[in-house]
Design a protein around this motif. Sequence first.
Motif: not given
Length: 159
Positions: A90-101, A137-145
């Motif tokens: 079994k495989t599941w995917y969690i998309n960024p939009e699923d958790v408001d990333y 060098d800069f990189s992104l980070s983010g937030s999620y619900s």
Amino acid sequence: MVEAAHIATEAVQATSLSKKLVVGATAFTSFTAVVGASLSLSISTSPTVISGVTAYGTDLSGMTRTQVHDFLYRYYKDHADPIQLIDGEKTWYINPEDVDYVANVDQITDEIFNLGRSGTFFHNINEQINCYMHPRDFSLSGSYSADKLDAKLKSIAAE
């Protein structure tokens, strides 16, 4: 008497040479300070990123704020892959939009653009020289619900 006059002449010449060296050193220092100040002011008021700033290995020097924002946003969209969870067959995917990333594109754009501009005069010069000599060098980070992620993980666990 002649010898005393000769010694006095040498003393005057030595003093004259010392004065010339002091005046020359002062002029050089003043010139260097004016050129450095002019260069720093020019960089600080420039509408582009200072030299030595990168993100993900791409040189951002000379880019405008809009160009930097667009680059970071495109990078985020191109690399926002779903998280893959596998359990046996079994495989599941969690998309960024699923958790408001949401990536912090605006925040990093501001940090990049304000580098070498937002401090005191001497702090800005130091930052500009430091970035030029040691690229940053800069990189992104983010937030999620956290609630949405928890709900998604609970529904996966229930399966």
